[in-house]
Write a protein that holds these residues in place. Sequence first.
Motif, PDB file in Angstrom:
ATOM      1  N   ASP A   1      45.164 -43.611  -9.000  1.00 46.24           N
ATOM      2  CA  ASP A   1      46.260 -42.663  -8.798  1.00 46.24           C
ATOM      3  C   ASP A   1      45.808 -41.213  -8.929  1.00 46.24           C
ATOM      4  O   ASP A   1      46.629 -40.297  -8.801  1.00 46.24           O
ATOM      5  N   ARG A   2      44.532 -41.023  -9.202  1.00 46.67           N
ATOM      6  CA  ARG A   2      43.927 -39.679  -9.345  1.00 46.67           C
ATOM      7  C   ARG A   2      44.524 -38.904 -10.527  1.00 46.67           C
ATOM      8  O   ARG A   2      44.596 -37.681 -10.508  1.00 46.67           O
ATOM      9  N   LYS A   3      44.950 -39.611 -11.560  1.00 45.35           N
ATOM     10  CA  LYS A   3      45.451 -38.982 -12.791  1.00 45.35           C
ATOM     11  C   LYS A   3      44.309 -38.747 -13.765  1.00 45.35           C
ATOM     12  O   LYS A   3      44.429 -37.973 -14.700  1.00 45.35           O
ATOM     13  N   LEU A   4      43.221 -39.465 -13.547  1.00 44.48           N
ATOM     14  CA  LEU A   4      41.973 -39.314 -14.296  1.00 44.48           C
ATOM     15  C   LEU A   4      40.845 -39.296 -13.293  1.00 44.48           C
ATOM     16  O   LEU A   4      41.022 -39.715 -12.145  1.00 44.48           O
ATOM     17  N   LEU A   5      39.690 -38.856 -13.727  1.00 44.17           N
ATOM     18  CA  LEU A   5      38.538 -38.728 -12.840  1.00 44.17           C
ATOM     19  C   LEU A   5      37.330 -39.356 -13.508  1.00 44.17           C
ATOM     20  O   LEU A   5      37.043 -39.066 -14.673  1.00 44.17           O
ATOM     21  N   ALA A   6      36.651 -40.230 -12.789  1.00 42.80           N
ATOM     22  CA  ALA A   6      35.411 -40.840 -13.266  1.00 42.80           C
ATOM     23  C   ALA A   6      34.336 -40.610 -12.218  1.00 42.80           C
ATOM     24  O   ALA A   6      34.633 -40.490 -11.031  1.00 42.80           O
ATOM     25  N   VAL A   7      33.113 -40.529 -12.671  1.00 39.06           N
ATOM     26  CA  VAL A   7      31.988 -40.425 -11.747  1.00 39.06           C
ATOM     27  C   VAL A   7      30.987 -41.521 -12.077  1.00 39.06           C
ATOM     28  O   VAL A   7      30.948 -42.024 -13.196  1.00 39.06           O
TER      29      VAL A   7
ATOM     30  N   VAL B   1      44.487 -35.360 -21.676  1.00 32.61           N
ATOM     31  CA  VAL B   1      44.795 -33.948 -21.908  1.00 32.61           C
ATOM     32  C   VAL B   1      45.982 -33.547 -21.046  1.00 32.61           C
ATOM     33  O   VAL B   1      46.021 -33.816 -19.835  1.00 32.61           O
ATOM     34  N   LYS B   2      46.960 -32.917 -21.683  1.00 29.96           N
ATOM     35  CA  LYS B   2      48.175 -32.486 -20.981  1.00 29.96           C
ATOM     36  C   LYS B   2      47.813 -31.528 -19.836  1.00 29.96           C
ATOM     37  O   LYS B   2      47.060 -30.589 -20.028  1.00 29.96           O
ATOM     38  N   GLY B   3      48.350 -31.796 -18.665  1.00 32.38           N
ATOM     39  CA  GLY B   3      48.122 -30.941 -17.510  1.00 32.38           C
ATOM     40  C   GLY B   3      46.936 -31.346 -16.657  1.00 32.38           C
ATOM     41  O   GLY B   3      46.780 -30.839 -15.551  1.00 32.38           O
ATOM     42  N   LEU B   4      46.100 -32.260 -17.143  1.00 37.47           N
ATOM     43  CA  LEU B   4      44.916 -32.643 -16.364  1.00 37.47           C
ATOM     44  C   LEU B   4      45.298 -33.257 -15.026  1.00 37.47           C
ATOM     45  O   LEU B   4      44.747 -32.886 -13.993  1.00 37.47           O
TER      46      LEU B   4
ATOM     47  N   LEU C   1      39.687 -16.765 -17.740  1.00 38.53           N
ATOM     48  CA  LEU C   1      40.555 -17.621 -18.574  1.00 38.53           C
ATOM     49  C   LEU C   1      40.619 -17.198 -20.043  1.00 38.53           C
ATOM     50  O   LEU C   1      41.717 -17.196 -20.596  1.00 38.53           O
ATOM     51  N   PRO C   2      39.668 -16.882 -20.799  1.00 41.03           N
ATOM     52  CA  PRO C   2      38.231 -17.133 -20.698  1.00 41.03           C
ATOM     53  C   PRO C   2      37.909 -18.571 -21.115  1.00 41.03           C
ATOM     54  O   PRO C   2      38.734 -19.252 -21.694  1.00 41.03           O
ATOM     55  N   GLY C   3      36.685 -18.981 -20.834  1.00 36.98           N
ATOM     56  CA  GLY C   3      36.252 -20.349 -21.116  1.00 36.98           C
ATOM     57  C   GLY C   3      36.319 -21.198 -19.868  1.00 36.98           C
ATOM     58  O   GLY C   3      36.395 -20.683 -18.756  1.00 36.98           O
ATOM     59  N   THR C   4      36.312 -22.490 -20.063  1.00 37.58           N
ATOM     60  CA  THR C   4      36.365 -23.405 -18.923  1.00 37.58           C
ATOM     61  C   THR C   4      37.809 -23.838 -18.680  1.00 37.58           C
ATOM     62  O   THR C   4      38.633 -23.802 -19.589  1.00 37.58           O
ATOM     63  N   PRO C   5      38.116 -24.260 -17.462  1.00 39.30           N
ATOM     64  CA  PRO C   5      39.461 -24.766 -17.199  1.00 39.30           C
ATOM     65  C   PRO C   5      39.852 -25.927 -18.122  1.00 39.30           C
ATOM     66  O   PRO C   5      40.997 -25.982 -18.579  1.00 39.30           O
ATOM     67  N   ILE C   6      38.926 -26.832 -18.436  1.00 36.74           N
ATOM     68  CA  ILE C   6      39.283 -27.940 -19.319  1.00 36.74           C
ATOM     69  C   ILE C   6      39.610 -27.425 -20.716  1.00 36.74           C
ATOM     70  O   ILE C   6      40.529 -27.926 -21.366  1.00 36.74           O
ATOM     71  N   ASP C   7      38.917 -26.396 -21.179  1.00 40.82           N
ATOM     72  CA  ASP C   7      39.249 -25.785 -22.485  1.00 40.82           C
ATOM     73  C   ASP C   7      40.660 -25.200 -22.455  1.00 40.82           C
ATOM     74  O   ASP C   7      41.420 -25.331 -23.412  1.00 40.82           O
ATOM     75  N   ALA C   8      40.990 -24.534 -21.353  1.00 40.72           N
ATOM     76  CA  ALA C   8      42.321 -23.926 -21.224  1.00 40.72           C
ATOM     77  C   ALA C   8      43.408 -25.000 -21.211  1.00 40.72           C
ATOM     78  O   ALA C   8      44.483 -24.809 -21.778  1.00 40.72           O
ATOM     79  N   LEU C   9      43.137 -26.137 -20.572  1.00 45.10           N
ATOM     80  CA  LEU C   9      44.119 -27.228 -20.581  1.00 45.10           C
ATOM     81  C   LEU C   9      44.347 -27.725 -22.006  1.00 45.10           C
ATOM     82  O   LEU C   9      45.478 -28.013 -22.386  1.00 45.10           O
ATOM     83  N   TYR C  10      43.271 -27.820 -22.781  1.00 40.53           N
ATOM     84  CA  TYR C  10      43.403 -28.214 -24.189  1.00 40.53           C
ATOM     85  C   TYR C  10      44.319 -27.271 -24.946  1.00 40.53           C
ATOM     86  O   TYR C  10      45.023 -27.664 -25.857  1.00 40.53           O
ATOM     87  N   LYS C  11      44.279 -26.008 -24.552  1.00 38.71           N
ATOM     88  CA  LYS C  11      45.080 -24.983 -25.236  1.00 38.71           C
ATOM     89  C   LYS C  11      46.452 -24.836 -24.594  1.00 38.71           C
ATOM     90  O   LYS C  11      47.132 -23.828 -24.785  1.00 38.71           O
ATOM     91  N   HIS C  12      46.851 -25.822 -23.801  1.00 38.27           N
ATOM     92  CA  HIS C  12      48.175 -25.858 -23.165  1.00 38.27           C
ATOM     93  C   HIS C  12      48.397 -24.652 -22.251  1.00 38.27           C
ATOM     94  O   HIS C  12      49.483 -24.076 -22.230  1.00 38.27           O
TER      95      HIS C  12
END
Length: 114
Positions: free
Chosen positions: A32-38, A58-61, A89-100
Amino acid sequence: MADSLVGEWLSLPEVATRLGLPISRVKQLLRDRKLLAVTRPNGDRAIPAAFLDGEQVVKGLSSTLTVLFDCGFDDEEALRWLFTADETLPGTPIDALYKHRGTEVNRRAQALAF
């Protein structure tokens, strides 16, 4: 490969255990593309540990992944974007998602389409 960016990886069974879900449900989240694996060098599929916040995704991922895929990103490109520092942002997009801060992340992702 984004190994140097991601750091810790989790196997699909590890993700299922962390989320308290059967592995079939984790595979459905991937479909469903709600998570990503490689696929890792050893041939196994893995998910970045940073995609999990305790016992949940993570909320928003999932919405950010949707935006990136709608912009034409493939899995590898989406992964690289999420883990690459963005000075605005600053930082990475995944870090920003962690910070809501998903709205900011999605706004930057949407801008990639133009």
